[in-house]
Design an enzyme around this catalytic site. Structure first.
Site, PDB file in Angstrom:
ATOM      1  N   GLU A 125      -8.419 -45.357   7.634  1.00  0.00           N
ATOM      2  CA  GLU A 125      -7.743 -44.208   7.058  1.00  0.00           C
ATOM      3  C   GLU A 125      -6.496 -43.798   7.849  1.00  0.00           C
ATOM      4  O   GLU A 125      -5.486 -43.414   7.279  1.00  0.00           O
ATOM      5  CB  GLU A 125      -8.719 -43.028   6.982  1.00  0.00           C
ATOM      6  N   ASP A 126      -6.578 -43.878   9.166  1.00  0.00           N
ATOM      7  CA  ASP A 126      -5.538 -43.288  10.005  1.00  0.00           C
ATOM      8  C   ASP A 126      -4.564 -44.281  10.642  1.00  0.00           C
ATOM      9  O   ASP A 126      -3.614 -43.866  11.292  1.00  0.00           O
ATOM     10  CB  ASP A 126      -6.180 -42.460  11.133  1.00  0.00           C
TER      11      ASP A 126
END
Ligand code: MN
Length: 481
Positions: free
Chosen positions: A80-81
């Site tokens: 996600e990051d």
């Protein structure tokens, strides 16, 4: 600001003692991968972001979870990051299973709380995740634990809401899964932010008592160990102080009178066998006078949630009283780790156990099906009735886990396996011993059903069953359907 260092891999090692070298190597690979991927990212306190995922992995490792789950915890924010890490690269490095787990955690979303609707929404997500793989939920709870441990760096107005959500959702789910260790920690870290005034009061109440208790305990500690060793009972003795939040719950039932609480500090003795539990109790009572009425045999009669231990409260001889809990390592793991202790069962086919748990946790399946069609209020009611009602997790001889309501008997168990097994029960064994068909089962019981073609249900059975499924099958049979 001085740079805060990354956590070294060696910090994780004490929790990896049971792992093979190849498994440790995979965890170390995940460690370096996450460290590199999160390079330059910081948390609100200026700490490297990596330290958050490391803490999450450590929380998971402390629960004695399998290698893939520990890796997924370490990598839970990478997809996600960290835009430079594509799914393709990730899958190639870590395989389908870890990728699946990381996706599952990502879908549960980031830390936020926006009122009742959101609250229900995050529960819905939990159920969907649980119905796929319970390991995802355990990672998420470990993730939340670190977030709540570092809540001081979050904006003041958000702290209380996050703390309340932790108590209402995460701690209750941990409790529901029998993971007392996680439940206790989540509650204790959330407590001061959720109920600051009550927290202060409880701390004040316990302050003086705790110091006193510790003195008593430390004095008897050595003598106790020596006496047990003299009787050739292999043991490890430690003590624990009761979790503050659960102490507060108990105090409310005793007019906030701290002197009515006997188990504020408790000594724990872990021995090798059930037999030695009873022998150790004998040794203790030979050396210290017990308080009448406070000797409890939860081994012969386990608590409804399956908890097993011997409890006794003794006079220390110098004015104090101390509660002593005696159990085997297996009973201890079951009490502290709940479903997680089944996930790490070695003797019963480790690879598939999380899948079998998921397959058989009927309340998860039902809720996932129902949550699609019902409103928030109904869902909350359902939760109270189904999810937080106590259930028991019982094992087949092959290590498959069957989820049953509290009070369920071998008949319910047999029907949960297959209606043909239920229909032809001739006898049942619980933990290797013949048991009557009306025996209430407790968590981690291993149940074996013998069938005979000629055996058939009787009307009496209707009094013994707890599940609708078994009842319906028996009724149908009796009515000749
Ligand atoms: Mn996280």
């Amino acid at each position: 600001m001085a740079t805060i260092p990354h956590h070294p891999f060696s910090e994780l090692k004490p929790f990896l003692k049971d792992k093979k070298l190849s498994e440790i190597a995979l965890i170390e690979k995940a460690y370096h991968f996450a460290k590199k991927a999160h390079e330059g990212q910081e948390r609100k306190n200026g700490e490297p972001y990596f330290n958050h995922v490391f803490a999450c992995a450590k929380n998971v490792a402390e629960l004695n979870m399998d290698t893939h789950t520990i890796c997924a915890a370490m990598l839970h924010d990478v997809l996600e990051d960290c835009p430079q890490v594509t799914e393709e690269i990730f899958k190639k490095e870590f395989g389908d299973d870890i990728t699946f787990l990381v996706h599952g955690v990502t879908k549960l979303g980031k830390l936020k709380y926006q009122g009742v609707e959101r609250h229900v929404e995050s529960l819905r997500k939990f159920f969907v995740a649980m119905s796929k793989d319970i390991r995802v939920v355990i990672i998420k709870l470990a993730d939340r634990l670190h977030n709540i441990q570092t809540l001081e760096f979050v904006k003041k107005e958000k702290q209380k809401r996050i703390a309340l959500e932790t108590l209402e959702i995460h701690a209750r789910l941990a409790d529901r899964l029998g993971i007392a260790k996680l439940k206790g920690e989540l509650e204790d870290y959330a407590f001061p932010y959720a109920y600051p005034e009550d927290y202060k009061e409880v701390v004040k109440l316990t302050h003086a008592r705790k110091r006193e208790d510790e003195l008593y305990v430390q004095k008897m500690f050595k003598k106790l160990k020596r006496k047990l060793a003299e009787e050739k009972i292999n043991n490890s003795v430690s003590y624990r102080v009761k979790h503050l939040f659960s102490l507060w719950q108990k105090l409310k039932r005793y007019d906030m009178d701290i002197n009515k609480i006997y188990d504020l500090t408790a000594v724990r003795i872990i021995v090798d066998s059930t037999d030695e539990c009873y022998r150790a109790l004998g040794v203790i009572h030979k050396n210290y006078r017990p308080i009448p009425g406070r000797i409890k045999d939860y081994i012969a009669v386990p608590k409804p949630n399956g908890y097993q231990s011997l409890h006794t409260t003794i006079f220390t001889g110098d004015g104090g009283t101390v509660e002593i809990q005696i159990r085997t390592q297996k009973m201890h793991d079951e009490a502290e780790l709940g479903i997680a202790s089944h996930l790490s069962y070695k003797e019963v086919g480790k690879e598939n156990i999380h899948k079998t748990i998921t397959k058989n946790t009927t309340w998860v399946q039902q809720l996932t099906r129902w949550q699609k069609d019902i409103g928030s209020h109904e869902l909350m009611d359902l939760l109270k009735a189904e999810v937080f009602e106590k259930r028991v997790f019982v094992l087949t001889p092959k290590g498959e886990v069957i989820d049953l309501p509290q009070g369920a008997t071998p008949i319910d168990f047999a029907y949960a396996i297959h209606s043909d097994v239920g229909r032809h029960i001739s006898s049942a064994k619980v933990n290797g011993k013949i048991a009557t068909l009306s025996t209430p089962l407790t968590s981690s019981d291993i149940v074996e059903i013998e069938t005979k073609e000629s055996a058939k249900p009787s009307r009496k059975w209707l009094e013994y069953v707890k599940t609708n499924d078994a009842r319906r099958h028996i009724q149908n049979f009796l009515e000749g359907k």
